[in-house]
Design a protein around this motif. Sequence first.
Motif, PDB file in Angstrom:
ATOM      1  N   THR A  92     -27.980  22.407  26.577  1.00 20.15           N
ATOM      2  CA  THR A  92     -27.321  23.821  26.675  1.00 20.15           C
ATOM      3  C   THR A  92     -25.836  23.441  26.424  1.00 20.15           C
ATOM      4  N   THR A  93     -25.266  22.223  26.012  1.00 22.09           N
ATOM      5  CA  THR A  93     -24.004  22.218  25.780  1.00 22.09           C
ATOM      6  C   THR A  93     -23.976  21.405  24.422  1.00 22.09           C
ATOM      7  N   LYS A  94     -22.947  21.745  23.657  1.00 20.41           N
ATOM      8  CA  LYS A  94     -22.859  20.668  22.126  1.00 20.41           C
ATOM      9  C   LYS A  94     -22.317  19.308  22.433  1.00 20.41           C
ATOM     10  N   LYS A  95     -21.880  19.302  23.656  1.00 20.08           N
ATOM     11  CA  LYS A  95     -21.361  17.930  23.940  1.00 20.08           C
ATOM     12  C   LYS A  95     -22.407  16.935  24.461  1.00 20.08           C
ATOM     13  N   ALA A  96     -23.213  17.492  25.223  1.00 16.59           N
ATOM     14  CA  ALA A  96     -24.387  17.014  25.677  1.00 16.59           C
ATOM     15  C   ALA A  96     -25.578  16.772  24.579  1.00 16.59           C
ATOM     16  N   ALA A  97     -25.598  17.655  23.398  1.00 14.51           N
ATOM     17  CA  ALA A  97     -26.650  17.301  22.546  1.00 14.51           C
ATOM     18  C   ALA A  97     -25.871  16.404  21.535  1.00 14.51           C
ATOM     19  N   ALA A  98     -24.547  16.263  21.426  1.00 13.65           N
ATOM     20  CA  ALA A  98     -24.048  15.188  20.588  1.00 13.65           C
ATOM     21  C   ALA A  98     -24.311  13.797  21.313  1.00 13.65           C
ATOM     22  N   GLU A  99     -24.077  13.632  22.643  1.00 11.80           N
ATOM     23  CA  GLU A  99     -24.120  12.528  23.257  1.00 11.80           C
ATOM     24  C   GLU A  99     -25.743  12.002  23.413  1.00 11.80           C
ATOM     25  N   ASP A 100     -26.554  12.959  23.326  1.00  8.81           N
ATOM     26  CA  ASP A 100     -28.164  12.603  23.266  1.00  8.81           C
ATOM     27  C   ASP A 100     -28.346  12.061  21.981  1.00  8.81           C
ATOM     28  N   ALA A 101     -27.935  12.688  20.868  1.00  9.60           N
ATOM     29  CA  ALA A 101     -28.196  12.115  19.458  1.00  9.60           C
ATOM     30  C   ALA A 101     -27.654  10.623  19.255  1.00  9.60           C
ATOM     31  N   ALA A 102     -26.339  10.662  19.803  1.00 10.35           N
ATOM     32  CA  ALA A 102     -25.813   9.301  19.921  1.00 10.35           C
ATOM     33  C   ALA A 102     -26.712   8.244  20.749  1.00 10.35           C
ATOM     34  N   GLU A 103     -27.026   8.409  21.794  1.00 12.82           N
ATOM     35  CA  GLU A 103     -27.831   7.541  22.694  1.00 12.82           C
ATOM     36  C   GLU A 103     -29.211   7.142  21.707  1.00 12.82           C
ATOM     37  N   GLY A 104     -29.654   8.123  20.933  1.00 15.45           N
ATOM     38  CA  GLY A 104     -30.970   7.871  20.219  1.00 15.45           C
ATOM     39  C   GLY A 104     -30.450   6.987  19.272  1.00 15.45           C
ATOM     40  N   ALA A 105     -29.372   7.091  18.502  1.00 21.10           N
ATOM     41  CA  ALA A 105     -28.932   6.274  17.303  1.00 21.10           C
ATOM     42  C   ALA A 105     -28.643   4.753  17.759  1.00 21.10           C
ATOM     43  N   VAL A 106     -27.879   4.773  19.117  1.00 18.80           N
ATOM     44  CA  VAL A 106     -27.740   3.333  19.639  1.00 18.80           C
ATOM     45  C   VAL A 106     -29.169   2.714  20.094  1.00 18.80           C
ATOM     46  N   TRP A 107     -29.874   3.458  20.520  1.00 16.37           N
ATOM     47  CA  TRP A 107     -31.218   2.715  20.950  1.00 16.37           C
ATOM     48  C   TRP A 107     -31.882   2.303  19.492  1.00 16.37           C
ATOM     49  N   CYS A 108     -31.972   3.047  18.466  1.00  9.03           N
ATOM     50  CA  CYS A 108     -32.516   2.515  17.421  1.00  9.03           C
ATOM     51  C   CYS A 108     -31.651   1.313  16.748  1.00  9.03           C
ATOM     52  N   LEU A 109     -30.616   1.390  16.752  1.00  7.69           N
ATOM     53  CA  LEU A 109     -29.615   0.261  16.275  1.00  7.69           C
ATOM     54  C   LEU A 109     -30.040  -0.995  17.269  1.00  7.69           C
ATOM     55  N   LYS A 110     -29.982  -0.767  18.532  1.00  4.87           N
ATOM     56  CA  LYS A 110     -30.452  -2.067  19.210  1.00  4.87           C
ATOM     57  C   LYS A 110     -31.665  -2.458  19.096  1.00  4.87           C
ATOM     58  N   HIS A 111     -32.823  -1.737  18.437  1.00  9.47           N
ATOM     59  CA  HIS A 111     -34.077  -2.266  18.375  1.00  9.47           C
ATOM     60  C   HIS A 111     -34.114  -2.913  16.944  1.00  9.47           C
ATOM     61  N   MET A 112     -33.160  -2.307  16.176  1.00  4.18           N
ATOM     62  CA  MET A 112     -33.172  -2.781  14.675  1.00  4.18           C
ATOM     63  C   MET A 112     -32.361  -4.059  14.391  1.00  4.18           C
ATOM     64  N   SER A 113     -31.603  -4.592  15.394  1.00  9.80           N
ATOM     65  CA  SER A 113     -30.713  -5.537  15.354  1.00  9.80           C
ATOM     66  C   SER A 113     -31.305  -6.731  15.291  1.00  9.80           C
ATOM     67  N   SER A 114     -32.579  -7.154  15.474  1.00  7.40           N
ATOM     68  CA  SER A 114     -33.073  -8.273  15.427  1.00  7.40           C
ATOM     69  C   SER A 114     -33.670  -8.636  13.946  1.00  7.40           C
TER      70      SER A 114
END
Length: 116
Positions: A92-114
């Motif tokens: 419902t807000t741009k801020k929440a949507a940007a944070e959600d996208a960032a969480e997904g990116a961090v999750w991917c990077l965390k799992h790719m780090s190995s």
Amino acid sequence: MLRQERRNPGPNFSNPTPISTVSVGSINQPDFGKGSAKAYLHLLCTAKHWKQPLFECCNEEGPPHIKLFTFKVSVLSEEGFVIVESYSNARTTKKAAAEDAAEGAVWCLKHMSSSW
């Protein structure tokens, strides 16, 4: 009499984490410590010598009083290669949507780090 206000303390910028100690594997999902996933992603990009993450609003839908926003974040290497691209869920807000996208990116990077 002094009035005490209750406030959310937010991130502690007076004593920031040294960039050299930022590690993708140290994040515990979904709690990003005292900051946000967006802030962590910026720190991580700086530590890895990548370009800063690029946030884009890629979709707006619904009537003006109940709009939903979808964001995309792209993380690029210094050479311009895409390292990760993440899309948010509709929020419902741009801020929440940007944070959600960032969480997904961090999750991917965390799992790719190995594989780094």
